[in-house]
Design an enzyme around this catalytic site. Structure first.
Site, PDB file in Angstrom:
ATOM      1  N   HIS A  73      14.300 -37.555   1.888  1.00  0.00           N
ATOM      2  CA  HIS A  73      14.242 -37.089   0.496  1.00  0.00           C
ATOM      3  C   HIS A  73      15.532 -37.356  -0.265  1.00  0.00           C
ATOM      4  O   HIS A  73      15.561 -37.355  -1.477  1.00  0.00           O
ATOM      5  CB  HIS A  73      13.942 -35.591   0.436  1.00  0.00           C
ATOM      6  N   HIS A 119      24.528 -33.837  -1.583  1.00  0.00           N
ATOM      7  CA  HIS A 119      23.455 -34.836  -1.597  1.00  0.00           C
ATOM      8  C   HIS A 119      23.231 -35.295  -3.026  1.00  0.00           C
ATOM      9  O   HIS A 119      23.840 -34.747  -3.962  1.00  0.00           O
ATOM     10  CB  HIS A 119      22.177 -34.241  -0.994  1.00  0.00           C
ATOM     11  N   HIS A 157      20.513 -36.933  -6.253  1.00  0.00           N
ATOM     12  CA  HIS A 157      19.189 -37.141  -6.852  1.00  0.00           C
ATOM     13  C   HIS A 157      19.336 -38.333  -7.785  1.00  0.00           C
ATOM     14  O   HIS A 157      20.326 -38.417  -8.515  1.00  0.00           O
ATOM     15  CB  HIS A 157      18.756 -35.907  -7.644  1.00  0.00           C
ATOM     16  N   GLU A 195      18.638 -34.206 -12.315  1.00  0.00           N
ATOM     17  CA  GLU A 195      17.677 -33.099 -12.315  1.00  0.00           C
ATOM     18  C   GLU A 195      17.895 -32.235 -13.548  1.00  0.00           C
ATOM     19  O   GLU A 195      16.967 -31.981 -14.304  1.00  0.00           O
ATOM     20  CB  GLU A 195      17.827 -32.279 -11.025  1.00  0.00           C
ATOM     21  N   HIS A 203      24.770 -32.749  -5.863  1.00  0.00           N
ATOM     22  CA  HIS A 203      24.817 -31.313  -5.610  1.00  0.00           C
ATOM     23  C   HIS A 203      25.696 -31.022  -4.404  1.00  0.00           C
ATOM     24  O   HIS A 203      25.465 -31.571  -3.330  1.00  0.00           O
ATOM     25  CB  HIS A 203      23.405 -30.770  -5.352  1.00  0.00           C
ATOM     26  N   THR A 245      16.108 -26.844  -5.756  1.00  0.00           N
ATOM     27  CA  THR A 245      15.217 -27.741  -6.509  1.00  0.00           C
ATOM     28  C   THR A 245      14.236 -28.460  -5.584  1.00  0.00           C
ATOM     29  O   THR A 245      13.597 -29.419  -5.984  1.00  0.00           O
ATOM     30  CB  THR A 245      16.029 -28.775  -7.317  1.00  0.00           C
TER      31      THR A 245
HETATM   32 ZN   LIG Z   1      19.812 -31.063  -4.975  1.00  0.00          ZN
END
Ligand SMILES: [Zn+2]
Ligand SMILES: *[C@@H]1O[C@H](CO)[C@@H](O)[C@H](O)[C@H]1NC(C)=O
Length: 370
Positions: free
Chosen positions: A100, A126, A128, A138, A151, A232
């Site tokens: 992910h 990590h 996004h 995000e 994040h 999230t």
């Molecule tokens: Zn995150």
């Protein structure tokens, strides 16, 4: 029997450990899915996660659109001070593709407490991101989605570990960094981006030598937004104190391309791994800085995907109330002043007309209509 229960409990805890981090996930535990017990096949394509994780449709979810015209300045939000972020080269950090996101494990010798009501220890960071054709942050700010977002996940020291903390109301603190594309490579990110090709496969991992993680953060650590939200990713625990920095970090287009294309997941390229923004509901978003004195600009939503969901909050009421109060105050002041001037002039006129006879031409005070 009780052995099976223990195993189930263990699986639940294992899942929490990997997911309670707003960007990691339960899917990567493929042994777990084999159990068939967990509804953990969530994806970013179908974000109706509440079927399997009912918290995901609760009222304090993340990410959100931050409407800067509705944030509340809070002068009790000081500079964030990262402590122990400079990891010695002798320490090895695990970088992994969990299906992910790309995740860098962090030692709990890293912490933040200045700018928080308690001490939080780091666990991982990590990313996004979007795709060649779309942005991937995000959080959005005034309807603008940024290129990507990082994040840095921390848990409250008093709970001892991430699993324990993830379910406590004040359990987690995540630092959010928004990326914009600039002309230069951002060399501070090379330790991570240079290794992405080595973890292309889902569940792949490498170890990289420690480096100064604080160089990944923006310079202005005193300008940020703060609100209460959630992970999230499922299970969407509403236990995150969010800090989203106002200053963005620049990376080059080539670096962004790497992030968007290097990793593979079950269904091909791992991209567009961002959750859509969630309703603010009655939450307040605080700003650690007072907005520039440009007054309230009316900015149209540039991004049509952008939610206009920052509907009615307590904050709105205050803002509207304040504005009305100010407006009436000014109107009252003007009227009173005009009245006083009028009275003084009338007196003068009366005096002069009685002194000099009938030479007075009465004119209503034109300034009042102007
Ligand atoms: Zn995150
Ligand atoms: C930073 O704050 C300013 C002032 O509120 C705002 O106009 C701008 O959009 C913000 N940018 C980000 C990325 O937060």
């Amino acid at each position: 029997m009780s052995c099976r229960m223990d195993r189930l409990l263990f699986l639940i805890l294992a899942q929490l450990l990997t997911t309670a981090t707003c960007g990691t996930d339960p899917d990567s535990e493929s042994e777990e899915s084999d159990e068939g017990d967990m509804p953990d096949h969530w994806t970013y394509k179908d974000q109706d996660w509440s079927k399997g994780y009912k918290l995901c449709k609760e009222n304090s979810q993340s990410p959100i659109n931050i409407d800067t015209s509705k944030t509340t300045f809070n002068n009790k939000l000081p500079l964030i001070i990262p402590e122990g972020y400079n990891i010695p080269e002798t320490e090895q950090l695990e970088l992994s593709n969990n299906g992910h996101t790309v995740k860098l494990s962090l030692p709990d010798s890293m912490s933040i407490s200045h700018g928080f009501t308690q001490k939080y220890l780091a666990n991982q960071l990590h990313f996004h991101w979007g795709s060649a054709t779309s942005s991937g942050s995000e959080h959005t700010v005034d309807g603008v989605q940024y290129a990507a977002e990082m994040h840095v996940v921390h848990f409250a020291a008093k709970y001892g570990n991430l699993i324990e903390a993830a379910q406590k109301a004040d359990g987690l603190a995540v630092l959010g960094v928004l990326f914009q594309v600039g002309a230069q490579d951002n060399k501070n990110y090379n330790p991570i981006f240079d290794k992405l090709q080595d973890i292309a496969a889902e569940d792949a991992n490498v170890y990289i030598p420690g480096f100064d993680i604080s160089t990944l953060l923006p310079d202005q650590l005193y300008r940020y937004f703060r609100y209460d939200g959630s992970l999230t990713t499922p299970p969407c625990f509403q236990t995150v104190t969010w800090t989203v920095f106002n200053e963005t970090v620049q990376i080059s287009q080539a670096q962004l391309d790497k992030l968007e294309t290097s990793l593979k997941a079950a269904h091909g390229t791992l991209d567009s791994n961002f959750r859509h923004v969630q309703p603010l509901n009655r939450r307040t978003v605080f700003a650690s800085f007072s907005p520039l004195p440009t007054s309230r600009r009316i900015v149209p939503n540039i991004d049509s995907n952008a939610p206009s969901e920052a509907t009615k909050s307590v904050d709105d009421d205050f803002t509207l109330g304040d504005m009305l109060a100010a407006l009436f105050g000014i109107l009252f002041g003007c009227t009173a002043l005009a009245f006083v001037i009028y009275v003084i002039r009338q007196r003068k006129r009366q005096r002069s007309s009685t002194e000099r006879g009938q030479k007075v031409i009465y004119k209503p005070a034109a300034t009042m209509e102007a």
